[in-house]
Design a protein around this motif. Structure first.
Motif, short mmCIF file in Angstrom:
data_model
loop_
_atom_site.label_atom_id
_atom_site.label_comp_id
_atom_site.label_asym_id
_atom_site.label_seq_id
_atom_site.Cartn_x
_atom_site.Cartn_y
_atom_site.Cartn_z
N GLU A 383 0.82 -1.22 0.00
CA GLU A 383 0.00 0.00 0.00
C GLU A 383 0.85 1.26 0.00
O GLU A 383 0.35 2.36 -0.23
N PHE A 384 2.15 1.12 0.29
CA PHE A 384 3.04 2.27 0.41
C PHE A 384 3.22 2.94 -0.95
O PHE A 384 3.57 2.30 -1.93
N ASP A 385 2.97 4.23 -1.01
CA ASP A 385 3.01 4.98 -2.26
C ASP A 385 4.43 5.45 -2.55
O ASP A 385 5.00 6.24 -1.80
N ILE A 386 5.02 4.92 -3.65
CA ILE A 386 6.35 5.39 -4.03
C ILE A 386 6.30 6.10 -5.38
O ILE A 386 7.25 6.10 -6.15
N SER A 387 5.16 6.73 -5.65
CA SER A 387 5.03 7.50 -6.88
C SER A 387 6.05 8.63 -6.91
O SER A 387 6.21 9.37 -5.93
N THR A 388 6.74 8.77 -8.04
CA THR A 388 7.82 9.75 -8.12
C THR A 388 7.40 11.06 -8.77
O THR A 388 8.14 12.04 -8.72
N GLU A 389 6.23 11.08 -9.39
CA GLU A 389 5.83 12.28 -10.13
C GLU A 389 5.67 13.50 -9.22
O GLU A 389 6.17 14.58 -9.49
N GLU A 390 4.96 13.29 -8.11
CA GLU A 390 4.75 14.40 -7.17
C GLU A 390 6.07 14.86 -6.57
O GLU A 390 6.32 16.06 -6.42
N LEU A 391 6.92 13.90 -6.20
CA LEU A 391 8.21 14.24 -5.63
C LEU A 391 9.03 15.06 -6.61
O LEU A 391 9.59 16.11 -6.26
N SER A 392 9.11 14.60 -7.86
CA SER A 392 9.89 15.32 -8.88
C SER A 392 9.35 16.71 -9.11
O SER A 392 10.11 17.70 -9.16
N ARG A 393 8.03 16.82 -9.22
CA ARG A 393 7.41 18.12 -9.48
C ARG A 393 7.64 19.08 -8.32
O ARG A 393 7.99 20.25 -8.52
N SER A 394 7.48 18.58 -7.10
CA SER A 394 7.59 19.45 -5.92
C SER A 394 9.01 19.95 -5.71
O SER A 394 9.23 21.14 -5.47
N ILE A 395 9.98 19.04 -5.83
CA ILE A 395 11.36 19.44 -5.52
C ILE A 395 11.93 20.35 -6.61
O ILE A 395 12.77 21.22 -6.34
N ASN A 396 11.45 20.20 -7.85
CA ASN A 396 11.96 21.04 -8.94
C ASN A 396 11.40 22.46 -8.90
O ASN A 396 11.88 23.33 -9.62
N LEU A 397 10.39 22.68 -8.06
CA LEU A 397 9.85 24.03 -7.89
C LEU A 397 10.68 24.86 -6.91
O LEU A 397 10.52 26.08 -6.84
N LEU A 398 11.56 24.20 -6.16
CA LEU A 398 12.33 24.88 -5.12
C LEU A 398 13.62 25.44 -5.67
O LEU A 398 14.37 24.74 -6.37
N ASP A 399 13.93 26.71 -5.37
CA ASP A 399 15.12 27.35 -5.91
C ASP A 399 16.06 27.86 -4.82
O ASP A 399 16.94 28.70 -5.07
N LYS A 400 15.87 27.35 -3.57
CA LYS A 400 16.77 27.70 -2.48
C LYS A 400 17.19 26.42 -1.76
O LYS A 400 16.37 25.52 -1.56
N ARG A 401 18.46 26.35 -1.39
CA ARG A 401 18.97 25.14 -0.74
C ARG A 401 18.26 24.87 0.58
O ARG A 401 17.95 23.72 0.91
N GLU A 402 17.98 25.93 1.34
CA GLU A 402 17.31 25.74 2.63
C GLU A 402 15.89 25.21 2.44
O GLU A 402 15.39 24.42 3.25
N ASP A 403 15.23 25.64 1.35
CA ASP A 403 13.88 25.13 1.06
C ASP A 403 13.92 23.65 0.69
O ASP A 403 13.05 22.86 1.07
N ILE A 404 14.93 23.26 -0.09
CA ILE A 404 15.10 21.85 -0.44
C ILE A 404 15.36 21.02 0.80
O ILE A 404 14.81 19.93 0.97
N HIS A 405 16.19 21.55 1.69
CA HIS A 405 16.52 20.89 2.95
C HIS A 405 15.25 20.65 3.78
O HIS A 405 15.00 19.52 4.25
N LEU A 406 14.44 21.67 3.96
CA LEU A 406 13.20 21.56 4.75
C LEU A 406 12.19 20.63 4.06
O LEU A 406 11.50 19.86 4.73
#
Length: 533
Positions: A383-406
């Motif tokens: 049942e564990f969701d390992i879909s990568t689309e949301e992860l890829s989309r979300s992290i690529n919207l971040l343009d600061k290292r501290e935001d990526i970290h959080l």
């Protein structure tokens, strides 16, 4: 044997055709009959006849209407129209619908026989041609497979020149812009830690090669795949021009999803090494060597490693693999605090060694992908969701290292919460099944091991969730069920204590009496005297 349907609203006509067929084509036809067009359609789509005799004038759906529907739904079916000679316009319409033959009635037997013989000849001619075409296609596939397999072996051992590779690809009609070399090895989830014999490994690899070919074909990728020694070599071919960074990202995502599908279907996980992408055949041998180095760089089963990530010139310090392994374990057991501390250390190391924003974002993405894949593999939580689309989309919207970290910390903690929720839900479901089984079988000599075997979990785990969820152990809960049932039986004055003792799962009446008094404060005899009707 052929299947024949006779559709005519006149029984005598149906019987006449049946008689002619039996007399002239013994043991050749299995015959079905229909008295109207609607019934003919129902039977036709059910039995899929090779040949149909249709009378044009039938109630409801007439023969031509039915023939039109048969032509669309069963194009291989042959149709003979049978009707009175004066329906000339109908005959013209029948021919326009692609009807094979047209005869008038009453038709002489020799006309029916000759017509049926022509149809049989046509059917057989088409079948022979179909078998010949299938044989040609099969042989072509065999030759193509031989060339693909031979090409991969020659590349893997470095025994082919660039010009020869191009000639192979030209023969295979494989004109592509980019090539990605991948080497994999198998990790079987159902035999963790067990050494697989060479012969078994070869059999497993052959099965896996077939699965991989089907998988890549299904998702629209062109791939040459061959088992060589203990490993499986994959050459992926792409139409677009290569970009090393994007292809590395695509490779991680592609094989993460592949491993999930493979784990779901065959309970197998691949360890995967990915070489650098290139736009010519010149360096294919080199990139396969790189893929093999990447494969053996990580010892953890199910790891996905790109060669570009392990080049020594790109690293300032050795990656803390032990912390990543500990992080996997924390995630699997739902340890939020431990996971948060370890992820913090890994993110700091990543930032120290990959300070460029784009590279840092990519490294964090790859780390989270690896964590998802490993968690799915080790926990077996489908049942564990390992879909990568949301992860890829979300992290690529971040343009600061501290935001990526959080983001990485928040994302991981949400996944741990998801794992804990799934585990709790599973425990509740398993406990419900166990209790239902106990309530049905309490009168038997029931044990913890028997109930655990019924729901296919270990006795240790069943005992653990019983104590955690119910606040008492297995034996105490079983005793509770038996005492409640005993009270129901004791309300009936006609039942003896001995009978009730056996009906609730006890063999010794004295022992039953002691247990009952301990739980109720009264002996069974006292309870029956006080509460029986």
């Amino acid at each position: 044997m052929y299947k024949l349907l006779i559709a005519d609203d006149e029984q005598l006509e149906r019987e006449a055709i049946r008689f002619i067929i039996h007399q002239n084509f013994p043991d050749i036809f299995e015959i079905f009959e229909a008295a109207n067009g609607r019934e003919a359609l129902t039977i036709a789509f059910s039995v899929k006849p090779d040949l149909i005799f249709f009378d044009i004038k039938m109630p409801g759906v007439n023969g031509l209407q039915a023939a039109a529907q048969i032509g669309k739904g069963l194009p291989e079916c042959r149709i003979i129209i049978v009707t009175a000679y004066h329906y000339f316009n109908y005959a013209q319409e029948a021919l326009s619908l692609g009807v094979d033959e047209y005869i008038t009635k009453p038709a002489p037997s020799e006309t029916v026989v000759a017509t049926v013989q022509r149809v049989i000849t046509a059917i057989e001619t088409k079948r022979v041609k179909g078998r010949t075409d299938e044989e040609k296609e099969r042989r072509l596939q065999q030759i193509t497979q031989y060339f693909e397999d031979n090409l991969l072996v020659l590349i893997a051992y470095g025994e082919i020149e660039e010009k020869e590779i191009e000639e192979y690809l030209d023969i295979l009609n494989s004109n592509y812009q980019a090539f990605l070399s991948v080497v994999t090895s198998v990790f079987c989830q159902h035999v963790p830690g067990e050494i697989v014999a060479d012969a078994e490994k070869r059999i497993l690899n052959k099965r896996l090669v077939d699965w991989l070919k089907s998988y890549f074909q299904k998702i629209g990728y062109h791939a040459f795949i061959r088992s060589i020694g203990q490993e499986i070599y994959i050459l992926l071919l792409f139409d677009e021009s290569p970009d090393e960074y994007q292809f590395r990202l695509k490779g991680i995502q592609l094989f993460t999803e592949l491993n999930k599908s493979l784990s779901d279907e065959l309970q197998i996980t691949l360890s995967i090494g990915i070489g650098r992408v290139n736009n010519s055949v010149h360096d294919i041998y080199q990139t396969f060597s790189e893929a093999k180095r990447a494969l053996h760089y990580e010892t953890e089963p199910g790891s996905i490693v790109c060669f570009g990530d392990i080049q020594k010139s790109n690293r300032k310090t050795i990656y803390p693999l032990n912390k990543e392994t500990s992080l996997y374990q924390c995630i699997s057991r739902g340890d939020r605090l431990g996971a948060e501390h370890l992820l913090e250390d890994l993110l700091e190391w990543t930032l120290d060694n990959y300070s460029h924003l784009e590279v840092y974002r990519q490294k964090v993405y790859e780390l989270l992908l690896a964590l998802l894949c490993e968690t799915y593999t080790t926990t077996h939580l489908t049942e564990f969701d390992i879909s990568t689309e949301e992860l890829s989309r979300s992290i690529n919207l971040l343009d600061k290292r501290e935001d990526i970290h959080l983001f990485a910390k928040d994302y991981l903690l949400k996944k741990i919460t998801e794992i804990n929720t799934i585990k709790a839900s599973r425990a509740d479901a398993l406990l419900t099944i166990a209790i239902n089984y106990m309530e049905i079988n309490y009168q038997n000599d029931l044990s913890l091991e028997e109930v655990a075997s019924f729901i296919q979990i270990s006795p240790f785990y069943l005992s653990k969730i019983f104590k955690k969820e119910m606040g008492e152990n297995f034996i105490d809960y079983l005793t509770h069920i038996r005492i409640l049932k005993a009270k129901e039986f004791l309300a009936n004055p006609l039942l003896t204590i001995k009978d009730i003792c056996h009906q609730v799962g006890y063999n010794d009446p004295n022992y039953f009496a002691r247990v009952f008094k301990k739980n109720c404060g009264l002996t069974p005899t006292e309870y029956q005297a006080k509460y029986s009707c």
